[in-house]
Design a protein around this motif. Structure first.
Motif, short mmCIF file in Angstrom:
data_model
loop_
_atom_site.label_atom_id
_atom_site.label_comp_id
_atom_site.label_asym_id
_atom_site.label_seq_id
_atom_site.Cartn_x
_atom_site.Cartn_y
_atom_site.Cartn_z
N THR A 64 -3.66 -4.10 3.02
CA THR A 64 -4.15 -4.39 1.68
C THR A 64 -4.63 -5.83 1.61
OG1 THR A 64 -1.97 -5.03 0.88
CG2 THR A 64 -2.57 -2.73 0.61
N PRO A 65 -5.65 -6.11 0.79
CA PRO A 65 -6.17 -7.48 0.69
C PRO A 65 -5.13 -8.47 0.14
CG PRO A 65 -7.63 -5.92 -0.40
CD PRO A 65 -6.42 -5.17 0.01
N THR A 66 -4.25 -8.00 -0.75
CA THR A 66 -3.28 -8.90 -1.35
C THR A 66 -2.11 -9.19 -0.41
OG1 THR A 66 -2.25 -6.99 -2.41
CG2 THR A 66 -3.80 -8.27 -3.72
N ILE A 67 -1.71 -8.19 0.36
CA ILE A 67 -0.60 -8.37 1.30
C ILE A 67 -1.16 -8.12 2.70
CG2 ILE A 67 1.69 -7.59 1.97
CD1 ILE A 67 1.96 -6.50 -0.91
N GLN A 68 -1.40 -9.18 3.44
CA GLN A 68 -2.03 -9.06 4.76
C GLN A 68 -1.03 -8.60 5.81
OE1 GLN A 68 -5.34 -9.52 5.63
NE2 GLN A 68 -5.67 -9.52 3.44
N PHE A 69 -0.40 -7.46 5.54
CA PHE A 69 0.58 -6.91 6.46
C PHE A 69 0.23 -5.44 6.67
CE2 PHE A 69 4.74 -4.97 7.40
CZ PHE A 69 5.11 -5.76 8.48
N PRO A 70 0.00 -5.01 7.92
CA PRO A 70 -0.37 -3.61 8.14
C PRO A 70 0.78 -2.67 7.78
CG PRO A 70 -0.10 -4.77 10.23
CD PRO A 70 0.09 -5.77 9.15
N PHE A 71 0.40 -1.52 7.28
CA PHE A 71 1.40 -0.51 6.97
C PHE A 71 0.90 0.85 7.44
CE2 PHE A 71 -1.44 -0.38 3.38
CZ PHE A 71 -1.49 0.95 3.01
N ARG A 72 1.84 1.77 7.59
CA ARG A 72 1.55 3.14 8.02
C ARG A 72 2.10 4.07 6.95
NH1 ARG A 72 3.36 7.08 12.72
NH2 ARG A 72 5.39 7.00 11.75
N THR A 73 1.34 5.09 6.60
CA THR A 73 1.77 6.00 5.55
C THR A 73 1.34 7.43 5.80
OG1 THR A 73 1.81 6.35 3.15
CG2 THR A 73 -0.27 5.62 4.10
N CYS A 74 2.10 8.34 5.25
CA CYS A 74 1.72 9.75 5.26
C CYS A 74 1.53 10.24 3.83
CB CYS A 74 2.77 10.59 5.98
SG CYS A 74 4.38 10.57 5.18
N PHE A 75 1.48 9.30 2.87
CA PHE A 75 1.31 9.63 1.46
C PHE A 75 -0.10 9.28 1.02
CE2 PHE A 75 5.75 8.49 2.19
CZ PHE A 75 6.38 9.66 1.78
N PHE A 76 -0.77 10.23 0.34
CA PHE A 76 -2.17 10.06 -0.01
C PHE A 76 -2.46 10.53 -1.43
CE2 PHE A 76 -1.82 10.79 4.53
CZ PHE A 76 -2.50 9.70 5.04
N ASN A 99 10.01 -3.47 -0.51
CA ASN A 99 9.61 -3.68 0.88
C ASN A 99 8.90 -2.44 1.40
OD1 ASN A 99 11.02 -6.22 1.04
ND2 ASN A 99 12.90 -5.02 1.14
N CYS A 100 7.83 -2.65 2.13
CA CYS A 100 7.09 -1.53 2.71
C CYS A 100 7.97 -0.83 3.75
CB CYS A 100 5.81 -2.04 3.35
SG CYS A 100 4.70 -0.70 3.84
N ILE A 101 7.96 0.50 3.72
CA ILE A 101 8.74 1.27 4.68
C ILE A 101 7.81 2.17 5.49
CG2 ILE A 101 10.91 1.19 3.41
CD1 ILE A 101 10.28 3.95 2.27
N ASP A 102 8.21 2.47 6.69
CA ASP A 102 7.41 3.28 7.60
C ASP A 102 8.17 4.58 7.89
OD1 ASP A 102 5.60 4.23 9.43
OD2 ASP A 102 6.23 2.91 11.04
N THR A 103 8.26 5.39 6.87
CA THR A 103 9.01 6.63 7.03
C THR A 103 8.51 7.68 6.05
OG1 THR A 103 11.21 7.61 6.97
CG2 THR A 103 10.81 5.85 5.43
N ILE A 104 8.79 8.91 6.35
CA ILE A 104 8.44 10.00 5.45
C ILE A 104 9.59 10.27 4.48
CG2 ILE A 104 9.32 11.80 7.00
CD1 ILE A 104 6.93 13.51 6.12
N ASP A 105 10.77 9.74 4.79
CA ASP A 105 11.97 10.01 4.00
C ASP A 105 12.06 9.15 2.75
OD1 ASP A 105 12.82 11.87 5.88
OD2 ASP A 105 13.85 10.34 7.05
#
Length: 146
Positions: A64-76, A99-105
């Protein structure tokens, strides 16, 4: 030769079902913008899409432009739909503290982003809708005990 035709027909039926479900979700989101449905329908219906190849959730990555931290998601969120493809925006999953999380749970919150991907509908075999109440849900601020 009979098996090949059956497999193709089964795949076509599956694509048709996925496409029909995507269309219903997309139309519901669009109807939510109408004054008559304000507060009744949700403008974002989060979903998880399952890959036809692996029958596992499809994941995408973004920054995201505001938070320059890559994230992974399965939510759309569905942004657009054509006869053969779907445009999705990524929803960033967050825990209760933001906090950004990298999980489906069980994400506590899903944050809308402007990051989009376009995928062929035939790429997906099933859809799981998630509670719209998770979108932009308030973060709980945990303070110090004095």
């Amino acid at each position: 030769m009979i098996n090949e035709g059956y497999g193709k027909k089964k795949e076509d039926v599956l694509v048709c079902c996925v496409k029909s479900t995507l269309k219903t979700i997309f139309e519901t989101q669009n109807n939510a913008k109408l004054p008559i449905f304000k507060g009744i329908l949700q403008e974002t219906i989060p979903l998880i899409l399952y890959s036809s190849a692996t029958v596992e959730p499809y994941f995408a990555c973004g920054i995201t432009p505001t938070i320059q931290f890559p994230f992974r998601t399965c939510f759309f969120r569905i942004e657009d739909l054509t006869n053969s493809s779907v445009q999705l925006s990524l929803l960033r999953p967050l825990d209760v503290e933001g906090n950004c999380i990298d999980t489906i749970d069980n994400p506590y919150r899903l944050e809308r982003t402007n990051i989009k991907v376009i995928k062929p509908i035939r790429f997906f075999c099933s859809i799981q809708c998630i509670s719209p109440e998770l979108v932009n849900r308030q973060i709980i601020i945990i303070g110090h005990k004095w």
